[in-house]
Design a protein around this motif. Structure first.
Motif, PDB file in Angstrom:
ATOM      1  N   HIS A  97       8.624  23.521   1.665  1.00  0.00           N
ATOM      2  CA  HIS A  97       7.253  23.811   1.271  1.00  0.00           C
ATOM      3  C   HIS A  97       6.630  22.609   0.549  1.00  0.00           C
ATOM      4  N   TYR A  98       7.349  22.070  -0.429  1.00  0.00           N
ATOM      5  CA  TYR A  98       6.787  20.950  -1.182  1.00  0.00           C
ATOM      6  C   TYR A  98       6.841  19.648  -0.406  1.00  0.00           C
ATOM      7  N   ALA A  99       7.885  19.486   0.422  1.00  0.00           N
ATOM      8  CA  ALA A  99       7.940  18.293   1.261  1.00  0.00           C
ATOM      9  C   ALA A  99       6.765  18.303   2.232  1.00  0.00           C
ATOM     10  N   ALA A 100       6.428  19.504   2.718  1.00  0.00           N
ATOM     11  CA  ALA A 100       5.324  19.620   3.666  1.00  0.00           C
ATOM     12  C   ALA A 100       3.997  19.242   3.006  1.00  0.00           C
ATOM     13  N   TYR A 101       3.910  19.517   1.696  1.00  0.00           N
ATOM     14  CA  TYR A 101       2.704  19.141   0.951  1.00  0.00           C
ATOM     15  C   TYR A 101       2.509  17.622   1.024  1.00  0.00           C
ATOM     16  N   ALA A 102       3.617  16.895   0.751  1.00  0.00           N
ATOM     17  CA  ALA A 102       3.562  15.429   0.812  1.00  0.00           C
ATOM     18  C   ALA A 102       3.315  14.963   2.237  1.00  0.00           C
TER      19      ALA A 102
ATOM     20  N   PHE B  93       0.835  -1.210   0.000  1.00  0.00           N
ATOM     21  CA  PHE B  93       0.000   0.000   0.000  1.00  0.00           C
ATOM     22  C   PHE B  93       0.870   1.261   0.000  1.00  0.00           C
ATOM     23  N   LEU B  94       1.925   1.242   0.817  1.00  0.00           N
ATOM     24  CA  LEU B  94       2.768   2.438   0.917  1.00  0.00           C
ATOM     25  C   LEU B  94       3.559   2.660  -0.366  1.00  0.00           C
ATOM     26  N   GLY B  95       3.951   1.567  -1.021  1.00  0.00           N
ATOM     27  CA  GLY B  95       4.618   1.699  -2.308  1.00  0.00           C
ATOM     28  C   GLY B  95       3.716   2.429  -3.291  1.00  0.00           C
ATOM     29  N   VAL B  96       2.451   2.024  -3.307  1.00  0.00           N
ATOM     30  CA  VAL B  96       1.474   2.666  -4.192  1.00  0.00           C
ATOM     31  C   VAL B  96       1.326   4.142  -3.805  1.00  0.00           C
ATOM     32  N   ALA B  97       1.229   4.401  -2.505  1.00  0.00           N
ATOM     33  CA  ALA B  97       1.043   5.783  -2.041  1.00  0.00           C
ATOM     34  C   ALA B  97       2.227   6.653  -2.433  1.00  0.00           C
ATOM     35  N   ALA B  98       3.441   6.111  -2.285  1.00  0.00           N
ATOM     36  CA  ALA B  98       4.641   6.875  -2.631  1.00  0.00           C
ATOM     37  C   ALA B  98       4.598   7.262  -4.103  1.00  0.00           C
ATOM     38  N   PHE B  99       4.189   6.311  -4.926  1.00  0.00           N
ATOM     39  CA  PHE B  99       4.103   6.598  -6.360  1.00  0.00           C
ATOM     40  C   PHE B  99       3.079   7.705  -6.629  1.00  0.00           C
ATOM     41  N   LEU B 100       1.946   7.608  -5.971  1.00  0.00           N
ATOM     42  CA  LEU B 100       0.888   8.605  -6.198  1.00  0.00           C
ATOM     43  C   LEU B 100       1.370   9.997  -5.774  1.00  0.00           C
ATOM     44  N   VAL B 101       2.078  10.055  -4.641  1.00  0.00           N
ATOM     45  CA  VAL B 101       2.612  11.342  -4.178  1.00  0.00           C
ATOM     46  C   VAL B 101       3.576  11.890  -5.218  1.00  0.00           C
ATOM     47  N   SER B 102       4.419  10.996  -5.735  1.00  0.00           N
ATOM     48  CA  SER B 102       5.424  11.442  -6.696  1.00  0.00           C
ATOM     49  C   SER B 102       4.750  12.048  -7.929  1.00  0.00           C
ATOM     50  N   VAL B 103       3.705  11.397  -8.425  1.00  0.00           N
ATOM     51  CA  VAL B 103       3.005  11.916  -9.607  1.00  0.00           C
ATOM     52  C   VAL B 103       2.337  13.252  -9.292  1.00  0.00           C
ATOM     53  N   ALA B 104       1.636  13.294  -8.175  1.00  0.00           N
ATOM     54  CA  ALA B 104       0.878  14.496  -7.838  1.00  0.00           C
ATOM     55  C   ALA B 104       1.817  15.689  -7.630  1.00  0.00           C
ATOM     56  N   LEU B 105       2.919  15.432  -6.942  1.00  0.00           N
ATOM     57  CA  LEU B 105       3.798  16.540  -6.602  1.00  0.00           C
ATOM     58  C   LEU B 105       4.602  17.017  -7.817  1.00  0.00           C
ATOM     59  N   SER B 106       5.041  16.090  -8.676  1.00  0.00           N
ATOM     60  CA  SER B 106       5.771  16.578  -9.852  1.00  0.00           C
ATOM     61  C   SER B 106       4.847  17.419 -10.711  1.00  0.00           C
TER      62      SER B 106
ATOM     63  N   ALA C 139       7.443   6.957   3.549  1.00  0.00           N
ATOM     64  CA  ALA C 139       7.136   6.536   2.182  1.00  0.00           C
ATOM     65  C   ALA C 139       6.707   7.738   1.346  1.00  0.00           C
ATOM     66  N   SER C 140       5.879   8.585   1.951  1.00  0.00           N
ATOM     67  CA  SER C 140       5.363   9.741   1.234  1.00  0.00           C
ATOM     68  C   SER C 140       6.492  10.701   0.875  1.00  0.00           C
ATOM     69  N   LEU C 141       7.410  10.924   1.816  1.00  0.00           N
ATOM     70  CA  LEU C 141       8.534  11.826   1.549  1.00  0.00           C
ATOM     71  C   LEU C 141       9.464  11.242   0.490  1.00  0.00           C
ATOM     72  N   LEU C 142       9.606   9.928   0.530  1.00  0.00           N
ATOM     73  CA  LEU C 142      10.418   9.263  -0.480  1.00  0.00           C
ATOM     74  C   LEU C 142       9.803   9.501  -1.858  1.00  0.00           C
ATOM     75  N   GLY C 143       8.477   9.376  -1.920  1.00  0.00           N
ATOM     76  CA  GLY C 143       7.792   9.618  -3.181  1.00  0.00           C
ATOM     77  C   GLY C 143       7.946  11.067  -3.625  1.00  0.00           C
TER      78      GLY C 143
ATOM     79  N   ALA D 212      10.360  15.271  -6.973  1.00  0.00           N
ATOM     80  CA  ALA D 212       9.696  16.531  -7.288  1.00  0.00           C
ATOM     81  C   ALA D 212      10.292  17.674  -6.467  1.00  0.00           C
ATOM     82  N   VAL D 213      10.595  17.391  -5.197  1.00  0.00           N
ATOM     83  CA  VAL D 213      11.173  18.434  -4.338  1.00  0.00           C
ATOM     84  C   VAL D 213      12.537  18.842  -4.880  1.00  0.00           C
ATOM     85  N   ARG D 214      13.317  17.840  -5.291  1.00  0.00           N
ATOM     86  CA  ARG D 214      14.633  18.141  -5.849  1.00  0.00           C
ATOM     87  C   ARG D 214      14.463  19.037  -7.074  1.00  0.00           C
TER      88      ARG D 214
END
Lengths: 782, 231
Positions: free
Chosen positions: A307-312, A268-281, A366-370, A374-376
Motif C-alpha cells: 500500500h505505501y510502496a504503491a503511494y511512492a 534529480f532522482l536523488g533529490v526525488a528519493a529524499f522527498l519521497v522518503s520525507v513525505a512517506l515517513s 529511486a522513488s521506491l528506494l526513498g 517508511a514502508v519498513r
C-alpha cells in the motif's frame, strides 16, 4: 483490497500539493534522461544510416601533390577495399553582396564513389558549374542558377551554382583554422574534377585520397602503409574518422548528451528519493491509528507494505509520465537545434520507447528506494502499539544551547527549530542537501552564460584585438603589409603566419596550426584563462596547456616540429610557455622563429588590421578586388557568428537546465515546508490556541526551513562549483574548453531563486495555518 | 461573564448538516467553576470552542464581558485567546521540543501580565520538574504543565476539555485539584467539560448538555474537594 486502493487514491489527492512537487522533480529527471538519450540515439542513427548510404570513407589522407599513377599503389595496399582520389583546395568566392572562403572539392561521376554527395536541389555540376554546401546556401541565400566568381591560385573564373548538396564528410563544416562553423563566410564547393584540377594547377595529380577498408581491418594498420606511399609527395599523415573534424564534433556531441543523460537525472532522482522518503515517513506517522486498525482488521504485512510502496510508485509514475512527454518534446527541440548545426539528409528523431522506459524505470527505482525506510516502519508497527498515540518524541538541549549563556540568547521558537533539526540530524542534513542541490543546479545552468561571455571576452577582445583579419591565398612577402597600410581606413597592420604542422614528442604527435606573430604584436595577444598575457617568445612555442598535456610536454621540453606546407621543413623547438586558453589547441611562435624553421624568406600568410569603423565598406571593397586576398573576416561578424552557433546551442541547453533547476528548487522547498508543516501542525494549532497570531505561528514554522536554507546556500554554492566543473569536463574537447567562471549575478540569481522559492512556499504555509482546524487538531490523539 | 443567546452551530459534513448546538442560552458568572456534562456528540466541545473563540456560531450571539465573540474576526479572537483564555485539552498538546518551563514560557512571553513560569509550575506542584522535556514526564505531569501554561498568563477564564480523559483516577484527582486550586486562589472562572458524571460534584453549577442543548442546570450546594471524588 479495493478499499485500500481507494484509500491510496484519497491519500494522494489529500497530499496533492506535495505529490505534485515530487512528481515535477521526477519529471525533470526523466525528461533530461529520456530526451538526451533519444537525441543521442537519433544523432547516431542518422549518422550511421547516412554513412552507410553514402559509402563514408574509413581512412583519409592528404598530401601536397600526388601523381595520378600513384593511386594504383594505394589501391593495392592490403585491407583497402575502395579508393577515391580527389583534388581539394581553398579559394574564395564573391557574389553580389558577399564574399566567402570556400573549399573546392572535386566530385566524381554520380557524386563520387566514396562519401557520395547527396543533392538537395539542382543537378551535379558540369563544366563551369559547382554544387554548394547546404549550410552555406542557407546562410547566404545562394542557390541553383546563381552566378558567383571563384578566385583560386590568384585566378578568377565565373561559376554557376548547379546544386545544393550534402556530404557525410562535412556534416559539421568548419573553416580551415577556424574554431566554430561560420556558414556565412565559409562554404564547400564541389566541382567537376577537371575544373578543380585546372583551378589548383593539379592536372594529372591529386592531393586527397579517401579509403573504404575491408571489413575488420583497423584504419591504423592501413594508415602506416598509406603514409609510406605518400611521404615523398608531402603526405600529411593518414587518419581515421576519429580525426575528421565533422566526425569528431558529432562524437563529442553524443558523448556530452550521454553524460547529460546520467549526471543530471542522477542528481534529480536523488533529490526525488529524499522527498519521497520525507513525505512517506510523515504519512505513515500520521496514519498510525489507521495502520493499527488495518492490522486489527487482518491486513497483513505484504498488503500494508504494498500500500505505501504503491503511494511512492504512483508519484514516480505520474512524474515519469509527465517526464516522458516532456522528454520527447525536449528531444525534438534539441534535434531541431542540431539540424542547423549538423547537416544530415534526415535527422531521424523519433520517440524512443526504450529510453523512456529506462528513464521511467530508474525514476520508479529511486522513488521506491526513498520509500523503503517508511514502508519498513509501517510494516513493523505492531497493531497494539499503533492504536496508542505516539509517546512524545525525545528531545534534548542542543550543543549550541549548552554553551554558557547561549540558551538565554535563543528565543523559544529558535530553540524549537534547533532541537527539531538536532533530533534527526540525518534528515536535517539531507533536507539541507536537497535545497543545496537546487542552488547547485541553478548555478550550473546559469554559469554557462558567464562562461560564454568570458570566452568571448578572452577570444575576441583580449586575444584577437584586430578589427579585421586578412588571409592571403598564398604566402606573401612581409613587404606586402606596407601596401595594406596604405589602404583607406587601415590604422595599423601586423603580419601573421599560419603554418599547418605536426608536433611530435616521443611517440605522441598532434596536428596543429602554428600561428606566427610579430613579437610585441598589438593586434593579437596570447591570453590565458587568468587573463594573463603571455608574450610572443623570441625562441620556441607557446602552446595551449591542453596541447602540452597531449604531447606530455612541459615548458623547457623540446618538441619536433614538421611543417606541412611548402618544403615540409622540420626542426626542434622548445616549449617556451603554456597558456590555459579556451578555444582550440593553439601553438604560437614569432615570425622569425617560423622563418628560421621553414628556411624560407620573410613570409606572412595573413594580416591583422586595425580599421577606422567608418571605412569598413570601402575597405571591404578594396580588399575584395585583390586576388592575393583569400578572405577577410571582421571581428564583429566573427563575434556575431559565434553567438549564433556555439553560444546559441550552449545557451539554449543552459536555459533548459535553468528551467529544470527552478522547478527543482520549487519542488524541494515546497516539500520541505509542507513536511515541516504536517509534522508540526499540532504544535502550530497549540500555539494558535494559546494566542499566537498566524504570523507568529508561521515564524515558528519557517524557522526550521530558514535554518536549513541558511546552511544550504553556501553548501549549494560549493556543490554548484563542483557540478559546473563536472559539466564542463563532459563538454570539453580539443576544440574548446569552457572555463568555470561564475559571475556575481549568477550567484545572486541562484541564491535569489532559491530564497524566493522558499519564500513562496512559506507564504503558502501561511494559508495552511489559516485553514488549520484548531480544535480538531488538538482533540485528536493521533 | 459569558452571556449566550440562541446559540446555534451547524457543521456541514460532506452532504449532511450536523447540528451541534441548537438554541443554547447560557450565563456564566465571574469566578464560577462550571462543569458541562454530557455524552459524546452532545455538543459540549462545540460550546467550549465557541466560548473560547476557536469557532464562530452559525447563529445567535455570545458575549464575553463587553466583547461580542460571535462577530469578531480572527485577529480579535486571537487577541481574546491570548489575553483572556487559558485552554487545557485531553491530550496535553505540549511542544515536545521544549522543557516544562519553556512550554509555560511560550504562553508567558506573549501575555500582557504573566507570572513567572516557575511560579505557575509551582502552583501545579511541578517545581522539581522545570527542565524536563515532555518525554521525561508522566501523563499527569504533562497535563499539569498544560494547566500551568494555561494559567501563567493570569487568564480570566480557564476552558478545560476532558482534562482527565487520558489519565488514571489518582492522577486525574491531582489534575482536578490543581484546576480547583487555580479557580479558588486566583479567582479564575473555570469551565470544565467532561462526560464523567463523578466530576460534577466539584462544580458550583453543572450544565447537563444533551443533543445540542442544555437539558438542565444543577446548582451544587457544596463543592466537593477533588480528593473526595471517585470514579
Amino acid at each position: 483490497m479495493t478499499a485500500l486502493w481507494t484509500k491510496l487514491r484519497r491519500d494522494l489527492w489529500q497530499a496533492r500539493g506535495q505529490a505534485t512537487a515530487i512528481a515535477v522533480v521526477v519529471a525533470c529527471a526523466v525528461a533530461t534522461s529520456a530526451g538526451s538519450v533519444a537525441t543521442a540515439r537519433a544523432l547516431a542513427r542518422s549518422r550511421d544510416l547516412y554513412y552507410a548510404r553514402s559509402a563514408m570513407p574509413d581512412l583519409f589522407a592528404e598530401a601536397t601533390r600526388v601523381p595520378a599513377a600513384v593511386a594504383g599503389r594505394l589501391a593495392a595496399i592490403p585491407g583497402v577495399a575502395a579508393l577515391e582520389t580527389r583534388a581539394v583546395g581553398d579559394g574564395r568566392v564573391t557574389w553580389a553582396g558577399g564574399m566567402a572562403r570556400v573549399r573546392m572539392i572535386s566530385v566524381g561521376p554520380e557524386g563520387g564513389a566514396l562519401g557520395r554527395l547527396r543533392l538537395r536541389a539542382g543537378r551535379l555540376p558540369g563544366a563551369g558549374e559547382a554544387a554548394v554546401s547546404e549550410s552555406f546556401a542557407a546562410a547566404t541565400g545562394l542557390g541553383p542558377g546563381d552566378r558567383i566568381s571563384l578566385i583560386a591560385n590568384g585566378r578568377q573564373q565565373p561559376v554557376t551554382i548547379s546544386a545544393v548538396a550534402l556530404s557525410p564528410e562535412y556534416i559539421y563544416a568548419m573553416p580551415p583554422g577556424g574554431l566554430f562553423p561560420d556558414d556565412r563566410r565559409f562554404g564547400l564547393l564541389w566541382m567537376d574534377r577537371p575544373e578543380v584540377e585546372a583551378a589548383l594547377d593539379m592536372e594529372g595529380a591529386f592531393d586527397q585520397a579517401v579509403f573504404r577498408l575491408a571489413p575488420g581491418v583497423h584504419p591504423a594498420a592501413v594508415a602506416d602503409a598509406v603514409d609510406a606511399v605518400l611521404r615523398p609527395f608531402g603526405g600529411l599523415g593518414a587518419h581515421g574518422r576519429d580525426r575528421l573534424v565533422s566526425h569528431r564534433f558529432l562524437a563529442d556531441e553524443m558523448r556530452q548528451l550521454d553524460a547529460m543523460a546520467v549526471v543530471l537525472p542522477g542528481i534529480f532522482l536523488g533529490v526525488a528519493a529524499f522527498l519521497v522518503s520525507v513525505a512517506l515517513s510523515r504519512l505513515v506517522a500520521s496514519q498510525r491509528m489507521q495502520l493499527g486498525t488495518l492490522r486489527a482488521l487482518g491486513y497483513g504485512s505484504a498488503a500494508i507494505g504494498l500500500h505505501y510502496a504503491a503511494y511512492a510508485a504512483a508519484i514516480a509514475l505520474a512524474g515519469a509520465a509527465l517526464g516522458v512527454g516532456l522528454g520527447h518534446a525536449l528531444g525534438a527541440w534539441m534535434s531541431d537545434l542540431y539540424r542547423d548545426f549538423y547537416r544530415f539528409p534526415l535527422l531521424d528523431y523519433r520517440a524512443d520507447p526504450g529510453a523512456m522506459a529506462q528513464a521511467a524505470a530508474l525514476a520508479l527505482g529511486a522513488s521506491l528506494l526513498g520509500a523503503a525506510g517508511a514502508v519498513r516502519g509501517a510494516v513493523r508497527l505492531q497493531p497494539a502499539e499503533a492504536m496508542r498515540p505516539p509517546a512524545p518524541a525525545t528531545y534534548r538541549p542542543t550543543l549550541l544551547e549548552r554553551l554558557a549563556g547561549a540558551r538565554a540568547l535563543l528565543s523559544l521558537p529558535a530553540r524549537m527549530s534547533l532541537r527539531g533539526l538536532a533530533r534527526r540530524p540525518l534528515r536535517a542534513a539531507l533536507g539541507t542537501l536537497g535545497i543545496a542541490s537546487a542552488v547547485a543546479v541553478l548555478v550550473t545552468g546559469a554559469f554557462f552564460d558567464d562562461a560564454v561571455d568570458f570566452m568571448m571576452r578572452l577570444a575576441f577582445q583580449e586575444s584577437l584585438r584586430a578589427d579585421a583579419s586578412v588571409a592571403f591565398s598564398r604566402p606573401v612577402s612581409r613587404a606586402a603589409l606596407h601596401e595594406l597600410r596604405r589602404l583607406p581606413g587601415v590604422v595599423a597592420a601586423e603580419g601573421s603566419r599560419d603554418e599547418p604542422a605536426v608536433l611530435r614528442r616521443g611517440a605522441r604527435s598532434q596536428r596543429v596550426a602554428i600561428g606566427g606573430a610579430e613579437p610585441g604584436a598589438r593586434l593579437t595577444a596570447i591570453v590565458g584563462e587568468a587573463r594573463r598575457v603571455v608574450p610572443v617568445p623570441d625562441e620556441g612555442l607557446v602552446v595551449s596547456a591542453r596541447l602540452a598535456a597531449l604531447l606530455g610536454a612541459r615548458p623547457g621540453d623540446r618538441v619536433q616540429v614538421e611543417l606541412l606546407s611548402g618544403r615540409r621543413a622540420s626542426g626542434e623547438l622548445p616549449i617556451a610557455a603554456t597558456v590555459d586558453d579556451v578555444l582550440g589547441l593553439t601553438a604560437t611562435a614569432s615570425l622569425d622563429t617560423l622563418r628560421r624553421l621553414a628556411r624560407q624568406g620573410d613570409l606572412v600568410t595573413g594580416a591583422q588590421l586595425a580599421v577606422d569603423p567608418a571605412a569598413r565598406p570601402s575597405l571591404d571593397g578594396a580588399l575584395r578586388n585583390r586576388p592575393a586576398v583569400a578572405a577577410v573576416s571582421w571581428r564583429k561578424d566573427t563575434i556575431q557568428s559565434f553567438r549564433e552557433t556555439l553560444a546559441r546551442t550552449m545557451l539554449a541547453m543552459a536555459t533548459m537546465l535553468v528551467g529544470f533547476a527552478v522547478a527543482i528548487a520549487g519542488g524541494v522547498v515546497y516539500s520541505a515546508v509542507r513536511a515541516s508543516f504536517s509534522e508540526r501542525s499540532r504544535e502550530l494549532a497549540t500555539l494558535r490556541v494559546i494566542g499566537f497570531t498566524r504570523v507568529e505561528a508561521w515564524r515558528v514554522l519557517v524557522g526550521e526551513v530558514a535554518l536549513q536554507l541558511a546552511a544550504a546556500l553556501p553548501l549549494g554554492a560549493l556543490l554548484g562549483l563542483g557540478l559546473a566543473l563536472l559539466a564542463v569536463r563532459s563538454f570539453e574537447s580539443d576544440l574548446f574548453r569552457i572555463p568555470v567562471v561564475v559571475d556575481r549575478s549568477t550567484w545572486l540569481f541562484a541564491v535569489g531563486v532559491t530564497v524566493l522559492a522558499t519564500l513562496l512556499a512559506s507564504l503558502a504555509a501561511l494559508r495552511w495555518i489559516r485553514r488549520l482546524a484548531l480544535a480538531d487538531a488538538l482533540r485528536s490523539g493521533d | 461573564m459569558f452571556e449566550a443567546r440562541g446559540l446555534e452551530k451547524v457543521y456541514r459534513m460532506g452532504e449532511v448538516d450536523v447540528v451541534a448546538l441548537r438554541g443554547v442560552d447560557l450565563d456564566i458568572l465571574e469566578g464560577e467553576l462550571v462543569v458541562v456534562l454530557g455524552p459524546s456528540g452532545s455538543g459540549k466541545s462545540t460550546l467550549l470552542n465557541v466560548l473560547g473563540g476557536l469557532d464562530a456560531p452559525t447563529a445567535g450571539r455570545v458575549r464575553w464581558r463587553d466583547h461580542d465573540l460571535s462577530r469578531a474576526d480572527d485577529r480579535l479572537l486571537t487577541r481574546y485567546r491570548r489575553d483572556h483564555v487559558g485552554f487545557v485539552f485531553q491530550f496535553y498538546n505540549l511542544v515536545p521540543s521544549l522543557t516544562a518551563r519553556e512550554n509555560v514560557a511560550l504562553a508567558a512571553e506573549i501575555a500582557r501580565d504573566p507570572m513567572d513560569p516557575a511560579e505557575a509550575l509551582a502552583l501545579v506542584d511541578l517545581s522539581g520538574r522545570l527542565d524536563h522535556f515532555p518525554s521525561q514526564l508522566s501523563g499527569g505531569e504533562q497535563q499539569r504543565v498544560a494547566i500551568a501554561r494555561a494559567v501563567v498568563k493570569r487568564p480570566d477564564v480557564l476552558l478545560c476539555d476532558e482534562p482527565t480523559g487520558a489519565l488514571d483516577v489518582a492522577t486525574g484527582r491531582l489534575v482536578l485539584s490543581a484546576l480547583a486550586g487555580v479557580n479558588r486562589d486566583l479567582g479564575t472562572t473555570a469551565l470544565l467539560i467532561t462526560h464523567n458524571a463523578a466530576i460534577a460534584a466539584m462544580a458550583d453549577r453543572v450544565l447537563h448538555v444533551h443533543d445540542g442543548g442544555i437539558a438542565r442546570v444543577v446548582v451544587n450546594q457544596r463543592r466537593a474537594a477533588p480528593e473526595e471524588l471517585a470514579w
